[in-house]
Design an enzyme around this catalytic site. Structure first.
Site, PDB file in Angstrom:
ATOM      1  N   ARG A 103       0.879  -1.174   0.000  1.00  0.00           N
ATOM      2  CA  ARG A 103       0.000   0.000   0.000  1.00  0.00           C
ATOM      3  C   ARG A 103       0.912   1.217   0.000  1.00  0.00           C
ATOM      4  NH1 ARG A 103      -5.390   1.776   3.195  1.00  0.00           N
ATOM      5  NH2 ARG A 103      -6.171   0.130   1.848  1.00  0.00           N
ATOM      6  N   HIS A 130      -7.153   0.858  -6.715  1.00  0.00           N
ATOM      7  CA  HIS A 130      -7.415   0.035  -5.531  1.00  0.00           C
ATOM      8  C   HIS A 130      -8.115  -1.247  -5.995  1.00  0.00           C
ATOM      9  CE1 HIS A 130      -7.803  -1.136  -1.516  1.00  0.00           C
ATOM     10  NE2 HIS A 130      -8.609  -0.217  -1.022  1.00  0.00           N
ATOM     11  N   GLN A 133     -10.117  -3.765  -3.502  1.00  0.00           N
ATOM     12  CA  GLN A 133     -11.417  -3.282  -3.047  1.00  0.00           C
ATOM     13  C   GLN A 133     -12.496  -3.590  -4.094  1.00  0.00           C
ATOM     14  OE1 GLN A 133     -12.574  -1.579  -0.081  1.00  0.00           O
ATOM     15  NE2 GLN A 133     -14.480  -2.133  -1.110  1.00  0.00           N
ATOM     16  N   ASP A 223     -17.232   7.380  -1.953  1.00  0.00           N
ATOM     17  CA  ASP A 223     -15.972   7.308  -1.218  1.00  0.00           C
ATOM     18  C   ASP A 223     -15.754   8.678  -0.575  1.00  0.00           C
ATOM     19  OD1 ASP A 223     -13.510   6.523  -0.246  1.00  0.00           O
ATOM     20  OD2 ASP A 223     -12.459   6.675  -2.159  1.00  0.00           O
ATOM     21  N   CYS A 263     -16.541   2.148   0.232  1.00  0.00           N
ATOM     22  CA  CYS A 263     -15.341   1.366   0.524  1.00  0.00           C
ATOM     23  C   CYS A 263     -14.831   1.574   1.949  1.00  0.00           C
ATOM     24  CB  CYS A 263     -14.253   1.668  -0.495  1.00  0.00           C
ATOM     25  SG  CYS A 263     -13.857   3.412  -0.664  1.00  0.00           S
ATOM     26  N   ARG A 291     -14.018  -8.141   1.550  1.00  0.00           N
ATOM     27  CA  ARG A 291     -12.580  -7.924   1.364  1.00  0.00           C
ATOM     28  C   ARG A 291     -11.822  -9.193   1.752  1.00  0.00           C
ATOM     29  NH1 ARG A 291     -10.375  -2.912   1.286  1.00  0.00           N
ATOM     30  NH2 ARG A 291      -8.568  -4.089   0.541  1.00  0.00           N
TER      31      ARG A 291
END
Length: 303
Positions: A103, A130, A133, A223, A263, A291
């Site tokens: 990340r 991402h 996700q 988001d 998310c 996830r």
């Protein structure tokens, strides 16, 4: 899923449409307990330069449930923080680990690791994409509608890494995707063009009209308005993004059976209202759980 063994996932565009479908099927099988794996001699490394709750915990639990081990490579307590070249770090970690999830801020860092490692490198979030996700998002949509092709997902807010990966992911599985955002906060034109080129009998639309974008959509998605590293802009963005808030009024414009996704983490009262996140159409907690299952399927496949 043997065709994914040893491969990197830096972008959802690294996957073929059938490979995404196969990952989702495997995730459902793992979630139900229909299949199991034993990777007791395998080790996953987590190299996270950004804060994380869901990604860190879900990857850790997923690897443990697969029988493997996890090492948290906190950059602050490794030589990475003292300026060791990424190329050198990559070569050494490649001798120790079986898979590495990263990340980071820069997509280029992921690409450097991938260039210098034989083990699979997984994008656990960058400023550009991402992908993990979105695998969980697609799994959640599939659980609710049974199929993905022909559905419409509307994303509301900043044209950020989530918008990028949603465009690519939806395009690959035959979903229509609408990105509704202020004109000055549109997604990267190159990613938009890439998604349109990948679209399979589906549409990729970018608009500044949230109400038009929400019309008859099966999925409304949002988001945070200021991503990690943009905290200083958060207050200035609120009045700009207010028309893109995921609220009851927008939900009424969507399909009657529409679901709401986020998310997380959520800023309730900003990009999403409390009544939506806690409402009957919210599948946000299922999405967060997924996830674990989607990443478990991904780890099993690349290992």
């Amino acid at each position: 899923m043997g065709n994914l063994k040893g491969r990197d996932l830096l972008s959802l565009a690294d996957l073929q449409p059938q490979e995404i479908q196969d990952l989702l099927t495997l995730a459902q099988q793992l979630k139900s307990g229909a299949v199991q794996f034993d990777f007791q001699r395998k080790t996953l490394g987590l190299l996270f330069r950004k804060a994380s709750t869901r990604t860190r915990v879900s990857f850790t639990v997923a690897m443990h449930q697969l029988g493997g081990h996890v090492i948290d490579l906190d950059p602050n307590v490794t030589q990475v923080s003292r300026g060791e070249p990424i190329e050198d770090t990559a070569r050494v970690l490649d001798r120790y680990l079986d898979v590495l999830a990263i990340r980071t801020f820069e997509q280029a860092e992921l690409e450097t690791f991938a260039k210098h490692c034989k083990m699979p490198i997984i994008n656990a979030l960058s400023d550009l994409e991402h992908p993990c996700q979105v695998l969980a998002d697609l799994l959640t949509v599939k659980e609710n509608f049974g199929n993905l092709k022909g559905l419409t997902l509307t994303y509301l807010g900043d044209g950020n890494n989530m918008a990028h990966s949603l465009m690519i992911g939806c395009a690959l599985v035959g979903m229509n995707v609408r990105i509704a955002c202020p004109q000055d906060f549109a997604p990267d034109p190159a990613i938009v063009a890439q998604a349109k080129a990948l679209a399979i009998n589906s549409e990729v639309i970018v608009t500044d009209d949230p109400q038009l974008a929400a019309q008859a959509a099966q999925v409304l998605y949002t988001d945070v308005w200021a991503s990690m590293g943009q905290e200083s802009e958060a207050q200035d963005r609120i009045p700009i993004f207010q028309p893109y808030q995921l609220n009851a009024q927008l939900m009424k414009l969507a399909d009657p059976d529409a679901i709401a996704l986020h998310c997380l983490p959520a800023h309730r009262g900003e990009e999403i209202t409390n009544d939506v996140i806690e409402g009957n159409q919210s599948k946000i907690w299922d999405e967060a759980e997924n996830r674990l299952h989607a990443q478990k399927a991904l780890l099993a496949s690349v290992l």
